[in-house]
Design an enzyme around this catalytic site. Structure first.
Site, mmCIF file in Angstrom:
data_model
loop_
_atom_site.group_PDB
_atom_site.id
_atom_site.type_symbol
_atom_site.label_atom_id
_atom_site.label_comp_id
_atom_site.label_asym_id
_atom_site.label_seq_id
_atom_site.Cartn_x
_atom_site.Cartn_y
_atom_site.Cartn_z
ATOM 1 N N ASN A 10 0.758 -1.379 -0.466
ATOM 2 C CA ASN A 10 0.385 -0.157 0.061
ATOM 3 C C ASN A 10 0.757 1.151 0.067
ATOM 4 O O ASN A 10 1.651 1.770 1.176
ATOM 5 C CB ASN A 10 -0.948 0.211 1.783
ATOM 6 N N LYS A 12 0.283 4.357 -0.669
ATOM 7 C CA LYS A 12 -0.004 5.622 0.322
ATOM 8 C C LYS A 12 -0.267 7.156 -0.272
ATOM 9 O O LYS A 12 -0.086 6.396 -2.012
ATOM 10 C CB LYS A 12 0.316 5.760 1.363
ATOM 11 N N HIS A 95 -9.449 1.946 4.727
ATOM 12 C CA HIS A 95 -8.166 1.618 5.957
ATOM 13 C C HIS A 95 -8.742 2.746 6.456
ATOM 14 O O HIS A 95 -9.181 3.389 6.457
ATOM 15 C CB HIS A 95 -7.054 2.174 4.411
ATOM 16 N N GLU A 97 -6.838 5.373 7.394
ATOM 17 C CA GLU A 97 -6.336 6.898 7.306
ATOM 18 C C GLU A 97 -7.984 7.602 6.720
ATOM 19 O O GLU A 97 -7.606 8.124 6.593
ATOM 20 C CB GLU A 97 -5.101 6.848 6.076
ATOM 21 N N GLU A 167 -5.930 -4.471 10.695
ATOM 22 C CA GLU A 167 -4.653 -3.744 10.557
ATOM 23 C C GLU A 167 -5.272 -2.735 11.953
ATOM 24 O O GLU A 167 -5.491 -2.243 12.044
ATOM 25 C CB GLU A 167 -4.410 -3.060 9.590
ATOM 26 N N GLY A 173 2.426 2.605 10.958
ATOM 27 C CA GLY A 173 3.483 2.885 10.168
ATOM 28 C C GLY A 173 3.956 3.685 12.130
ATOM 29 O O GLY A 173 4.665 4.733 11.626
ATOM 30 N N SER A 213 3.559 -1.880 10.129
ATOM 31 C CA SER A 213 4.537 -2.166 10.146
ATOM 32 C C SER A 213 5.553 -3.934 10.294
ATOM 33 O O SER A 213 6.070 -4.017 10.917
ATOM 34 C CB SER A 213 5.068 -1.742 11.512
HETATM 35 P P1 PGA Z 1 2.981 0.508 7.103
HETATM 36 O O1 PGA Z 1 1.869 0.930 6.710
HETATM 37 O O2 PGA Z 1 3.498 -1.279 7.077
HETATM 38 O O3 PGA Z 1 3.794 1.432 7.097
HETATM 39 O O4 PGA Z 1 2.720 0.573 8.921
HETATM 40 C C1 PGA Z 1 0.244 -0.112 6.517
HETATM 41 C C2 PGA Z 1 -0.723 0.304 5.802
HETATM 42 O O5 PGA Z 1 -1.268 1.307 6.588
HETATM 43 O O6 PGA Z 1 -1.812 -0.540 5.429
#
Ligand code: PGA
Length: 255
Positions: A10, A12, A95, A97, A167, A173, A213
């Site tokens: 992903n 982003k 997601h 976000e 998640e 992140g 992560s």
């Molecule tokens: P990350 O993000 O691996 O940077 O923690 C995962 C995601 O938001 O899909």
């Protein structure tokens, strides 16, 4: 039963079209023998370049979001038809976000999921609790609401076409991964909810990916858990070497 394994990047709001093309061109020969599904979701404007570079390979390109409407006066939105024409095969929906920064609620995510299925774009439904919700022991309630509302009134056949990504918001992140035990326990909880609502046969077929992560250093311990069927990866999917290592380490332990 053995389920397929998915490694999904992903990206982003990273990677413009030129960078996407170069990345996919470099990745494709390195994963040509991969036994896991390798999917990448770049930003909208990079989908076409990614799909062109992935053409003829096993790498699939998808989107990070999609409008719930087919077309019309929706300034700034992108339709399923546009995504498919650009070369997208799948779409990430709900997601955290999108939920927190763009106010997407379970009902909207449900409508998007329905539409994605109708349009034959494979949806990945993201679910996950915040740190506060976990601290207050609300994890099960939150996940059951997100799954129940997101997949509301779906038939078993429809549910089977959806991938789930668990998640935990506190692990995205942050460098703070859920321990393999916490991830497995929560995946098991999600699968039990799917079984309760759509039956064992359906629940057993659904891929539940872990996200938050994930990196080359922790993929082995996560992917060897019985209910973890892949990973949705943000930061560590932005470097070819790191994504390739995640794929390689996954294959080593699942063989
Ligand atoms: P990350 O993000 O691996 O940077 O923690 C995962 C995601 O938001 O899909």
């Amino acid at each position: 039963m053995t389920r397929s394994i998915y490694i999904v990047g992903n990206w982003k709001m990273h990677m413009a079209a030129g960078e996407t093309r170069a990345f996919v061109e470099s990745l494709v020969p390195q994963v040509s023998e991969a036994k896991v599904h390798v999917w990448i979701a770049p930003p909208f404007t990079s989908i076409e370049a990614g799909a062109a570079a992935a053409k003829g390979s096993a790498v699939r390109i998808g989107a990070q979001n999609m409008s719930e409407y087919p077309k019309g006066a929706y300034t700034g939105e992108i339709s399923s038809e546009m995504l498919k024409e650009a070369g997208a095969d799948f779409v990430i929906l709900g997601h955290s976000e999108r939920r927190s920064h763009f106010h997407e609620d379970d009902q909207m995510i449900h409508r998007k999921l329905k539409w994605a299925l109708k349009e034959q774009l494979k949806p990945i439904l993201c679910v996950g609790e915040t740190q506060e919700e976990r601290d207050r022991e609300m994890t099960r309630k939150v996940l059951e609401r997100q799954l129940g509302e997101g997949l509301k009134d779906f038939t078993p056949d429809e549910v089977k076409q959806v991938l789930i990504a668990y998640e935990p918001v506190w692990a995205i992140g942050t460098g703070k991964t859920a321990t393999p035990e916490i991830a497995e326990e929560t995946h098991h909880l999600c699968r039990a909810f799917l079984e309760k609502n759509w039956g064992k046969e359906t629940a057993e077929q659904i891929a539940i990916l872990y996200g938050g992560s994930v990196k080359p250093g922790n993929i082995r311990d996560l992917i060897t858990q019985p209910n973890i069927d892949g990973a949705l990866i943000g930061g560590a999917s932005l470097e070819v070497d790191s994504l390739r290592d995640i794929i390689k380490f996954t294959e080593e332990v699942i063989k």
